[in-house]
Design a protein around this motif. Structure first.
Motif, mmCIF file in Angstrom:
data_model
loop_
_atom_site.group_PDB
_atom_site.id
_atom_site.type_symbol
_atom_site.label_atom_id
_atom_site.label_comp_id
_atom_site.label_asym_id
_atom_site.label_seq_id
_atom_site.Cartn_x
_atom_site.Cartn_y
_atom_site.Cartn_z
ATOM 1 N N GLU A 16 -2.294 4.747 7.980
ATOM 2 C CA GLU A 16 -2.133 3.321 7.658
ATOM 3 C C GLU A 16 -3.396 2.543 8.053
ATOM 4 O O GLU A 16 -3.840 1.649 7.341
ATOM 5 C CB GLU A 16 -0.891 2.762 8.362
ATOM 6 C CG GLU A 16 0.396 3.271 7.694
ATOM 7 C CD GLU A 16 1.672 2.953 8.474
ATOM 8 O OE1 GLU A 16 1.592 2.510 9.637
ATOM 9 O OE2 GLU A 16 2.763 3.182 7.889
ATOM 10 N N SER A 44 -5.781 0.439 5.498
ATOM 11 C CA SER A 44 -6.090 -0.986 5.736
ATOM 12 C C SER A 44 -7.604 -1.204 5.743
ATOM 13 O O SER A 44 -8.101 -2.209 5.219
ATOM 14 C CB SER A 44 -5.569 -1.464 7.085
ATOM 15 O OG SER A 44 -4.223 -1.313 7.137
ATOM 16 N N VAL A 56 -8.873 -1.294 2.295
ATOM 17 C CA VAL A 56 -8.539 -2.573 1.635
ATOM 18 C C VAL A 56 -9.505 -3.652 2.128
ATOM 19 O O VAL A 56 -10.091 -4.397 1.330
ATOM 20 C CB VAL A 56 -7.070 -2.986 1.913
ATOM 21 C CG1 VAL A 56 -6.796 -4.389 1.381
ATOM 22 C CG2 VAL A 56 -6.109 -1.977 1.283
ATOM 23 N N SER A 57 -9.725 -3.713 3.448
ATOM 24 C CA SER A 57 -10.590 -4.779 3.983
ATOM 25 C C SER A 57 -12.038 -4.620 3.510
ATOM 26 O O SER A 57 -12.762 -5.594 3.369
ATOM 27 C CB SER A 57 -10.493 -4.854 5.499
ATOM 28 O OG SER A 57 -11.088 -3.704 6.044
ATOM 29 N N GLN A 117 -12.720 -3.596 0.581
ATOM 30 C CA GLN A 117 -12.576 -3.751 -0.876
ATOM 31 C C GLN A 117 -12.861 -2.466 -1.656
ATOM 32 O O GLN A 117 -13.322 -2.515 -2.789
ATOM 33 C CB GLN A 117 -13.448 -4.902 -1.383
ATOM 34 C CG GLN A 117 -13.022 -6.214 -0.753
ATOM 35 C CD GLN A 117 -13.770 -7.404 -1.322
ATOM 36 O OE1 GLN A 117 -14.933 -7.290 -1.698
ATOM 37 N NE2 GLN A 117 -13.097 -8.533 -1.379
ATOM 38 N N THR A 153 -7.347 -1.705 -3.658
ATOM 39 C CA THR A 153 -6.538 -2.926 -3.571
ATOM 40 C C THR A 153 -5.356 -2.671 -2.624
ATOM 41 O O THR A 153 -5.021 -1.513 -2.324
ATOM 42 C CB THR A 153 -5.972 -3.302 -4.958
ATOM 43 O OG1 THR A 153 -5.098 -2.230 -5.373
ATOM 44 C CG2 THR A 153 -7.073 -3.487 -5.989
ATOM 45 N N GLN A 154 -4.710 -3.775 -2.209
ATOM 46 C CA GLN A 154 -3.523 -3.647 -1.349
ATOM 47 C C GLN A 154 -2.446 -2.835 -2.061
ATOM 48 O O GLN A 154 -1.746 -2.018 -1.456
ATOM 49 C CB GLN A 154 -3.005 -5.054 -0.983
ATOM 50 C CG GLN A 154 -1.848 -5.039 0.005
ATOM 51 C CD GLN A 154 -2.218 -4.416 1.359
ATOM 52 O OE1 GLN A 154 -3.231 -4.768 1.955
ATOM 53 N NE2 GLN A 154 -1.424 -3.448 1.832
ATOM 54 N N GLU A 155 -2.334 -3.047 -3.392
ATOM 55 C CA GLU A 155 -1.315 -2.329 -4.167
ATOM 56 C C GLU A 155 -1.577 -0.809 -4.140
ATOM 57 O O GLU A 155 -0.655 -0.013 -3.965
ATOM 58 C CB GLU A 155 -1.338 -2.849 -5.614
ATOM 59 C CG GLU A 155 -0.130 -2.406 -6.397
ATOM 60 C CD GLU A 155 -0.253 -2.752 -7.890
ATOM 61 O OE1 GLU A 155 -1.211 -3.457 -8.266
ATOM 62 O OE2 GLU A 155 0.599 -2.271 -8.656
ATOM 63 N N ALA A 182 -3.180 0.799 -1.820
ATOM 64 C CA ALA A 182 -2.896 1.277 -0.456
ATOM 65 C C ALA A 182 -1.394 1.456 -0.277
ATOM 66 O O ALA A 182 -0.946 2.477 0.275
ATOM 67 C CB ALA A 182 -3.434 0.275 0.568
ATOM 68 N N ASP A 183 -0.606 0.497 -0.763
ATOM 69 C CA ASP A 183 0.860 0.589 -0.628
ATOM 70 C C ASP A 183 1.396 1.807 -1.380
ATOM 71 O O ASP A 183 2.286 2.511 -0.904
ATOM 72 C CB ASP A 183 1.537 -0.682 -1.158
ATOM 73 C CG ASP A 183 1.202 -1.895 -0.287
ATOM 74 O OD1 ASP A 183 0.735 -1.688 0.853
ATOM 75 O OD2 ASP A 183 1.388 -3.035 -0.760
#
Ligand code: NAD
Length: 318
Positions: free
Chosen positions: A76, A80, A83-84, A86, A89-91, A93-94
């Motif tokens: 995780e 993260s 994502v940070s 770039q 994307t957050q999507e 990562a999820d």
């Protein structure tokens, strides 16, 4: 004789890998789910990269709940960070996180198409696990090991009591990922004597789907990467022990002269001096060739408990 067989087998393998590019998409598509056994340093990295790059659901098995919790927490954190920065994307990562299913039950591997084992480098532990995998996994599943030094032929032999029954042993192969798995592109694919061409092709194709660059080698002590890397590190330690150069000179000339990110002594500290010694011992014992004799200083440092970065002291202090 043994080395002649190895040479023939390696040339057969290199012909096979050239043929793979046309069929690799077909074989990769056949792997719809992955199981990873061992959620430590390597297993966690393999599971995360498969979930992200190959986009398959991953059942992550470890006998220790604490290792699973630590591994998932680390995955995780890495997602993260991506994502940070770039990179994803957050999507994305999820989605990757949702593909990871941690469990302490090995029986959960009864439905996967491909298993990669990454438990500690203890021969009997791996033999017992492969006997179990042959029993519980689907009869088409590829059974891969991430071993650094144990013979693939021996691991494959552990899947059956009848050596002439190759229904499980022909599906055993090695996918030897490099550390850290999310960063290093290379992976060694090693066939045992029993490994079928289809198993090898599927392993190559799946590693490519994970974004890796596979190299194929024969089942020979040290395979390719450690057969080349460990004598290099061992020679650097011998140069230190016999006074040919001091630590900083040895690392500086290789770093600045061969464009590698770190010198051999620093690299040995990162790998772990116990791991380096164990691999040199395998090379020495299994080939019987004195050119692989482990350095006396390397063995002494391991005796002292100076194992490199992980113990706080090796050729450098951490
Ligand atoms: N660390 C490296 O640089 C590196 C590089 C390439 C290959 N390898 C190989 O990868 C394998 C794993 O190494 P690692 O560094 O990830 O080890 P590790 O000690 O970090 O992780 C091993 C994991 O296996 C789990 N485990 C132990 N017994 C188990 C069992 N019976 N069932 C399920 N899980 C079990 C442990 O709880 C642990 O989480 C070894 O074969 C090693 O030689 C390591």
């Amino acid at each position: 004789m043994a080395s002649a067989i190895t040479r023939i087998r390696a040339s057969q393998l290199s012909r096979q890998i050239r043929h793979f590019s046309s069929s690799s998409a077909r074989y990769a598509a056949e792997v719809k789910s992955l199981g990873v056994l061992g959620a430590g340093q390597m297993g966690l990295g393999i599971a995360l990269v498969a979930a992200q790059k190959a986009g398959v659901p991953v059942t992550l098995v470890d006998s220790s709940q604490a290792s699973l919790d630590k591994g998932i927490g680390f995955a995780e954190k890495l997602l993260s960070k991506d994502v940070s920065k770039q990179r994803i994307t957050q999507e994305q990562a999820d989605q990757a996180r949702s593909r990871l299913s941690p469990t302490t039950s090995i029986e959960e591997l009864s439905k996967v198409d491909f298993v990669i084992e990454a438990v500690p480098e203890i021969p009997q532990l791996k033999f017992d696990i492969f006997a179990k995998l042959a029993e519980i996994c689907p009869k088409h599943a590829i059974l891969a090991t991430n071993t650094s030094s144990i013979s693939i032929t021996k691991i494959a032999a552990a899947t059956t009591k009848d050596p002439n029954d190759t229904s499980a042993s022909s599906r055993v192969v090695s996918t030897h990922f490099m550390n850290p798995v999310p960063v290093q592109k290379g992976v060694e694919i090693i066939s045992g004597l029993q490994t079928s061409a289809e198993t090898l092709e599927t392993a190559v194709a799946f590693c490519k789907a994970m974004g890796k660059i596979p190299s194929v080698s024969a089942d020979s002590p040290g395979f390719l990467a450690n057969r080349i890397l460990m004598p290099y590190i061992n020679e650097a330690v011998i140069c230190l022990e016999t006074g040919v150069g001091d630590r900083d000179s040895i690392d500086a000339i290789m770093k600045n002269g061969t464009n590698v990110p770190m010198g051999p002594l620093q690299l040995a500290d990162f790998i772990g001096l116990d791991t380096c010694l164990a691999i040199m011992k395998v090379l020495h014992q299994e080939t019987g060739d004195s050119k692989y004799r482990p350095s006396v200083l390397l063995a002494k440092m391991v005796d002292a408990g100076w194992l490199g970065k992980k113990s706080g002291k090796g050729f450098y202090d951490y």
